[in-house]
Design a protein around this motif. Structure first.
Motif, PDB file in Angstrom:
ATOM      1  N   MET A   4       0.855  -1.189   0.000  1.00 21.88           N
ATOM      2  CA  MET A   4       0.000   0.000   0.000  1.00 21.88           C
ATOM      3  C   MET A   4       0.882   1.227   0.000  1.00 21.88           C
ATOM      4  SD  MET A   4      -2.957  -1.023   2.692  1.00 21.88           S
ATOM      5  CE  MET A   4      -4.159   0.112   2.062  1.00 21.88           C
ATOM      6  N   SER A   5       0.455   2.238  -0.737  1.00 21.66           N
ATOM      7  CA  SER A   5       1.203   3.492  -0.771  1.00 21.66           C
ATOM      8  C   SER A   5       0.219   4.658  -0.746  1.00 21.66           C
ATOM      9  CB  SER A   5       2.082   3.566  -2.012  1.00 21.66           C
ATOM     10  OG  SER A   5       1.293   3.535  -3.179  1.00 21.66           O
ATOM     11  N   LYS A   6       0.757   5.832  -0.407  1.00 22.79           N
ATOM     12  CA  LYS A   6      -0.084   7.013  -0.307  1.00 22.79           C
ATOM     13  C   LYS A   6       0.743   8.235  -0.652  1.00 22.79           C
ATOM     14  CE  LYS A   6      -3.382   9.093   2.748  1.00 22.79           C
ATOM     15  NZ  LYS A   6      -4.218   8.841   3.890  1.00 22.79           N
ATOM     16  N   GLN A   7       0.173   9.133  -1.425  1.00 25.47           N
ATOM     17  CA  GLN A   7       0.844  10.393  -1.729  1.00 25.47           C
ATOM     18  C   GLN A   7       0.690  11.328  -0.544  1.00 25.47           C
ATOM     19  OE1 GLN A   7       0.428  12.377  -5.605  1.00 25.47           O
ATOM     20  NE2 GLN A   7      -0.128  14.207  -4.489  1.00 25.47           N
ATOM     21  N   VAL A   8       1.778  12.018  -0.214  1.00 27.58           N
ATOM     22  CA  VAL A   8       1.741  13.015   0.849  1.00 27.58           C
ATOM     23  C   VAL A   8       2.173  14.355   0.273  1.00 27.58           C
ATOM     24  CG1 VAL A   8       2.054  11.445   2.789  1.00 27.58           C
ATOM     25  CG2 VAL A   8       4.052  12.354   1.619  1.00 27.58           C
ATOM     26  N   ILE A   9       1.540  15.403   0.758  1.00 24.10           N
ATOM     27  CA  ILE A   9       1.879  16.762   0.326  1.00 24.10           C
ATOM     28  C   ILE A   9       2.047  17.599   1.586  1.00 24.10           C
ATOM     29  CG2 ILE A   9       1.099  18.801  -0.920  1.00 24.10           C
ATOM     30  CD1 ILE A   9      -0.597  16.913  -2.673  1.00 24.10           C
ATOM     31  N   PHE A  10       3.181  18.272   1.689  1.00 24.63           N
ATOM     32  CA  PHE A  10       3.462  19.145   2.817  1.00 24.63           C
ATOM     33  C   PHE A  10       3.811  20.529   2.290  1.00 24.63           C
ATOM     34  CE2 PHE A  10       4.973  14.878   4.153  1.00 24.63           C
ATOM     35  CZ  PHE A  10       3.973  14.608   5.069  1.00 24.63           C
ATOM     36  N   HIS A  11       3.404  21.549   3.017  1.00 28.98           N
ATOM     37  CA  HIS A  11       3.622  22.934   2.599  1.00 28.98           C
ATOM     38  C   HIS A  11       4.579  23.638   3.552  1.00 28.98           C
ATOM     39  CE1 HIS A  11       0.340  22.700  -0.307  1.00 28.98           C
ATOM     40  NE2 HIS A  11      -0.259  21.955   0.605  1.00 28.98           N
ATOM     41  N   ASN A  12       5.273  24.635   3.021  1.00 33.41           N
ATOM     42  CA  ASN A  12       6.158  25.512   3.794  1.00 33.41           C
ATOM     43  C   ASN A  12       7.210  24.719   4.577  1.00 33.41           C
ATOM     44  OD1 ASN A  12       4.111  27.121   2.819  1.00 33.41           O
ATOM     45  ND2 ASN A  12       4.065  28.436   4.600  1.00 33.41           N
ATOM     46  N   ILE A  13       8.042  24.013   3.856  1.00 35.25           N
ATOM     47  CA  ILE A  13       9.102  23.185   4.437  1.00 35.25           C
ATOM     48  C   ILE A  13      10.302  24.060   4.770  1.00 35.25           C
ATOM     49  CG2 ILE A  13      10.617  21.199   4.049  1.00 35.25           C
ATOM     50  CD1 ILE A  13       7.606  20.511   4.108  1.00 35.25           C
ATOM     51  N   LYS A  14      10.860  23.864   5.967  1.00 35.63           N
ATOM     52  CA  LYS A  14      12.036  24.625   6.385  1.00 35.63           C
ATOM     53  C   LYS A  14      13.185  24.380   5.419  1.00 35.63           C
ATOM     54  CE  LYS A  14      10.810  24.194  11.238  1.00 35.63           C
ATOM     55  NZ  LYS A  14      11.179  23.622  12.548  1.00 35.63           N
ATOM     56  N   LEU A  15      13.952  25.439   5.121  1.00 41.07           N
ATOM     57  CA  LEU A  15      15.079  25.316   4.189  1.00 41.07           C
ATOM     58  C   LEU A  15      16.181  24.410   4.729  1.00 41.07           C
ATOM     59  CD1 LEU A  15      15.412  28.990   2.887  1.00 41.07           C
ATOM     60  CD2 LEU A  15      14.413  27.029   1.703  1.00 41.07           C
ATOM     61  N   THR A  16      16.215  24.198   6.033  1.00 35.14           N
ATOM     62  CA  THR A  16      17.234  23.337   6.638  1.00 35.14           C
ATOM     63  C   THR A  16      16.883  21.857   6.535  1.00 35.14           C
ATOM     64  OG1 THR A  16      16.175  23.545   8.795  1.00 35.14           O
ATOM     65  CG2 THR A  16      17.951  25.110   8.279  1.00 35.14           C
ATOM     66  N   LYS A  17      15.701  21.524   6.044  1.00 33.98           N
ATOM     67  CA  LYS A  17      15.262  20.130   5.941  1.00 33.98           C
ATOM     68  C   LYS A  17      15.454  19.619   4.522  1.00 33.98           C
ATOM     69  CE  LYS A  17      14.047  20.129  10.160  1.00 33.98           C
ATOM     70  NZ  LYS A  17      14.918  19.468  11.114  1.00 33.98           N
ATOM     71  N   ASN A  18      15.834  18.344   4.422  1.00 36.18           N
ATOM     72  CA  ASN A  18      15.968  17.706   3.117  1.00 36.18           C
ATOM     73  C   ASN A  18      15.026  16.504   3.062  1.00 36.18           C
ATOM     74  OD1 ASN A  18      17.223  15.544   4.441  1.00 36.18           O
ATOM     75  ND2 ASN A  18      19.264  16.392   4.106  1.00 36.18           N
ATOM     76  N   GLU A  19      15.053  15.775   1.953  1.00 32.74           N
ATOM     77  CA  GLU A  19      14.099  14.677   1.800  1.00 32.74           C
ATOM     78  C   GLU A  19      14.321  13.577   2.832  1.00 32.74           C
ATOM     79  OE1 GLU A  19      16.302  12.306  -1.847  1.00 32.74           O
ATOM     80  OE2 GLU A  19      14.639  13.629  -2.272  1.00 32.74           O
ATOM     81  N   THR A  20      15.553  13.352   3.262  1.00 32.26           N
ATOM     82  CA  THR A  20      15.820  12.334   4.280  1.00 32.26           C
ATOM     83  C   THR A  20      15.155  12.701   5.604  1.00 32.26           C
ATOM     84  OG1 THR A  20      17.928  11.839   3.211  1.00 32.26           O
ATOM     85  CG2 THR A  20      17.638  11.048   5.467  1.00 32.26           C
ATOM     86  N   ASP A  21      15.230  13.971   5.991  1.00 33.91           N
ATOM     87  CA  ASP A  21      14.574  14.424   7.218  1.00 33.91           C
ATOM     88  C   ASP A  21      13.064  14.224   7.135  1.00 33.91           C
ATOM     89  OD1 ASP A  21      17.026  15.333   8.295  1.00 33.91           O
ATOM     90  OD2 ASP A  21      16.789  17.271   7.294  1.00 33.91           O
ATOM     91  N   ILE A  22      12.492  14.545   5.989  1.00 36.00           N
ATOM     92  CA  ILE A  22      11.047  14.394   5.807  1.00 36.00           C
ATOM     93  C   ILE A  22      10.661  12.922   5.826  1.00 36.00           C
ATOM     94  CG2 ILE A  22       9.115  14.800   4.224  1.00 36.00           C
ATOM     95  CD1 ILE A  22      10.640  17.363   3.353  1.00 36.00           C
ATOM     96  N   TYR A  23      11.433  12.068   5.131  1.00 38.30           N
ATOM     97  CA  TYR A  23      11.151  10.631   5.120  1.00 38.30           C
ATOM     98  C   TYR A  23      11.228  10.052   6.521  1.00 38.30           C
ATOM     99  CZ  TYR A  23      11.605  10.560   0.010  1.00 38.30           C
ATOM    100  OH  TYR A  23      11.432  10.770  -1.329  1.00 38.30           O
ATOM    101  N   ASN A  24      12.259  10.434   7.293  1.00 36.52           N
ATOM    102  CA  ASN A  24      12.403   9.927   8.659  1.00 36.52           C
ATOM    103  C   ASN A  24      11.213  10.335   9.522  1.00 36.52           C
ATOM    104  OD1 ASN A  24      14.811   8.642   8.122  1.00 36.52           O
ATOM    105  ND2 ASN A  24      16.058  10.379   8.761  1.00 36.52           N
ATOM    106  N   SER A  25      10.762  11.573   9.368  1.00 38.56           N
ATOM    107  CA  SER A  25       9.603  12.034  10.121  1.00 38.56           C
ATOM    108  C   SER A  25       8.340  11.268   9.700  1.00 38.56           C
ATOM    109  CB  SER A  25       9.407  13.536   9.923  1.00 38.56           C
ATOM    110  OG  SER A  25       8.313  13.991  10.664  1.00 38.56           O
ATOM    111  N   CYS A  26       8.183  11.014   8.411  1.00 40.29           N
ATOM    112  CA  CYS A  26       7.024  10.245   7.925  1.00 40.29           C
ATOM    113  C   CYS A  26       7.034   8.833   8.502  1.00 40.29           C
ATOM    114  CB  CYS A  26       7.020  10.171   6.400  1.00 40.29           C
ATOM    115  SG  CYS A  26       6.613  11.713   5.576  1.00 40.29           S
TER     116      CYS A  26
END
Length: 118
Positions: free
Chosen positions: A75-97
């Motif tokens: 199972m998969s799901k699309q996620v959309i997040f707005h106004n991401i801090k410039l200090t965050k990268n995709e790894t940080d977002i993936y870890n939080s998810c």
């Protein structure tokens, strides 16, 4: 009294109302009595911050899109997040998810396809 977020629809128009009601049944009864719009969603507000929001300095990525996945169930799901801090990268977002999100009560074990928009 509990606070509710009520979504109403009629034709192409969608409205969101907020209010304090005795129960979900009371919300439905209220809008069925006074409105021609159909109640399509009722959510109980668990958290509300009424302090002033920060000023908009445009110092962020405006949009992040990605796909989170549970490999065992496929199972998969699309996620959309707005106004991401410039200090965050995709790894940080993936870890939080993976730490904070679920897909149909299943843990998120991988993330794929990401897009940042400035």
């Amino acid at each position: 009294m509990p606070k509710y977020r009520i979504q109403l629809k009629q034709g192409k128009r969608t409205l969101v109302e907020h209010g304090e009601y005795k129960s979900v049944t009371a919300v439905l009864a209220h809008f069925q009595t006074i409105s021609t719009m159909k109640v399509t969603e009722i959510l109980k507000v668990e958290y509300e911050d009424l302090t002033l929001p920060p000023i908009d300095d445009y110092n962020y990525y405006s949009l992040f899109k990605g796909i989170i996945k549970n490999s065992n169930s496929r199972m998969s799901k699309q996620v959309i997040f707005h106004n991401i801090k410039l200090t965050k990268n995709e790894t940080d977002i993936y870890n939080s998810c993976m730490l904070n999100m679920e897909i149909n009560n299943l843990m998120v074990d991988s993330c794929m396809c990401s897009l940042f928009k400035k």
